[in-house]
Design a protein around this motif. Structure first.
Motif, PDB file in Angstrom:
ATOM      1  N   LEU A   1       0.839  -1.205   0.000  1.00 37.90           N
ATOM      2  CA  LEU A   1       0.000   0.000   0.000  1.00 37.90           C
ATOM      3  C   LEU A   1       0.873   1.254   0.000  1.00 37.90           C
ATOM      4  O   LEU A   1       0.597   2.215  -0.722  1.00 37.90           O
ATOM      5  CB  LEU A   1      -0.940   0.006   1.213  1.00 37.90           C
ATOM      6  CG  LEU A   1      -2.089  -0.990   1.175  1.00 37.90           C
ATOM      7  CD1 LEU A   1      -2.852  -0.970   2.500  1.00 37.90           C
ATOM      8  CD2 LEU A   1      -3.021  -0.711   0.008  1.00 37.90           C
ATOM      9  N   ALA A   2       1.937   1.240   0.805  1.00 38.77           N
ATOM     10  CA  ALA A   2       2.865   2.377   0.828  1.00 38.77           C
ATOM     11  C   ALA A   2       3.528   2.543  -0.535  1.00 38.77           C
ATOM     12  O   ALA A   2       3.696   3.660  -1.030  1.00 38.77           O
ATOM     13  CB  ALA A   2       3.909   2.188   1.923  1.00 38.77           C
ATOM     14  N   ALA A   3       3.892   1.432  -1.165  1.00 34.88           N
ATOM     15  CA  ALA A   3       4.511   1.489  -2.491  1.00 34.88           C
ATOM     16  C   ALA A   3       3.551   2.092  -3.507  1.00 34.88           C
ATOM     17  O   ALA A   3       3.955   2.905  -4.347  1.00 34.88           O
ATOM     18  CB  ALA A   3       4.949   0.092  -2.928  1.00 34.88           C
ATOM     19  N   ALA A   4       2.282   1.702  -3.437  1.00 29.83           N
ATOM     20  CA  ALA A   4       1.287   2.266  -4.356  1.00 29.83           C
ATOM     21  C   ALA A   4       1.160   3.773  -4.145  1.00 29.83           C
ATOM     22  O   ALA A   4       1.080   4.540  -5.119  1.00 29.83           O
ATOM     23  CB  ALA A   4      -0.066   1.573  -4.155  1.00 29.83           C
ATOM     24  N   LEU A   5       1.162   4.196  -2.888  1.00 32.00           N
ATOM     25  CA  LEU A   5       1.061   5.623  -2.592  1.00 32.00           C
ATOM     26  C   LEU A   5       2.270   6.383  -3.132  1.00 32.00           C
ATOM     27  O   LEU A   5       2.126   7.419  -3.797  1.00 32.00           O
ATOM     28  CB  LEU A   5       0.932   5.830  -1.083  1.00 32.00           C
ATOM     29  CG  LEU A   5       0.766   7.261  -0.604  1.00 32.00           C
ATOM     30  CD1 LEU A   5      -0.503   7.882  -1.167  1.00 32.00           C
ATOM     31  CD2 LEU A   5       0.745   7.296   0.916  1.00 32.00           C
ATOM     32  N   VAL A   6       3.458   5.872  -2.885  1.00 38.23           N
ATOM     33  CA  VAL A   6       4.680   6.535  -3.362  1.00 38.23           C
ATOM     34  C   VAL A   6       4.699   6.582  -4.888  1.00 38.23           C
ATOM     35  O   VAL A   6       4.977   7.624  -5.490  1.00 38.23           O
ATOM     36  CB  VAL A   6       5.940   5.823  -2.815  1.00 38.23           C
ATOM     37  CG1 VAL A   6       7.200   6.316  -3.508  1.00 38.23           C
ATOM     38  CG2 VAL A   6       6.053   6.033  -1.317  1.00 38.23           C
TER      39      VAL A   6
END
Length: 167
Positions: free
Chosen positions: A68-73
């Motif tokens: 999820l953090a990767a998608a946000l970044v």
């Protein structure tokens, strides 16, 4: 759940997050960042996912939160790559100094928390002072250590590259 230190290290989910960060960095360097429209979708998926985890506590694991953090970044990088947002110098500087901040902020926060306790300062004051101190020490270390070391290594690499091209 491995017991040996080597297996614990190599199976730690944080290593997966580190590898995801490397993949995102490579995508950035190759220009393989999604369009702003896909960036919106990635950001939406990440925010909905974080909200779901925050409300239900389901999936509160690095295997869910890391992607999820990767998608946000990646979603935010889509806007930056395609100049869909203005460049904010302070935000860019804080990003440049983020590694030094990451490495040194705990020391600054510890000192501020101890000082705040000794001086009987209110919690919110200590909290804000700790954030400011963490960012300030990160910026100072970035200027004093990180930038000179990076410049030295870059010059050394360039000199080697020039020496190889002449030979």
């Amino acid at each position: 759940a491995p017991e040996t230190p080597v297996l614990k290290t190599w199976t730690d989910p944080l290593l997966l997050e580190f590898l995801i960060g490397i993949a995102i960095g490579e995508a950035w360097l190759r220009g393989a960042v999604p369009s702003p429209a896909k960036g919106v979708a990635l950001i939406a998926v990440a925010l909905v996912g974080f909200a779901f985890v925050g409300v239900t506590y389901a999936g509160f694991t690095p295997f869910v939160l890391g992607p999820l953090a990767a998608a946000l970044v990646l979603g935010v990088l889509a806007f930056e790559r395609h100049a869909a947002v203005p460049r904010l110098p302070l935000a860019a500087y804080l990003g440049d100094s983020s590694y030094s901040t990451y490495l040194w902020h705990t020391m600054a926060i510890s000192v501020v928390a101890k000082a705040g306790s000794l001086l009987s300062l209110p919690g919110p004051v200590v909290f804000i002072a700790a954030i400011v101190a963490g960012v300030a020490i990160g910026a100072a270390v970035h200027e004093i250590l990180e930038k000179p070391i990076a410049a030295f290594l870059k010059n050394r690499r360039l000199r080697r590259s020039d020496a190889h091209s002449v030979a």
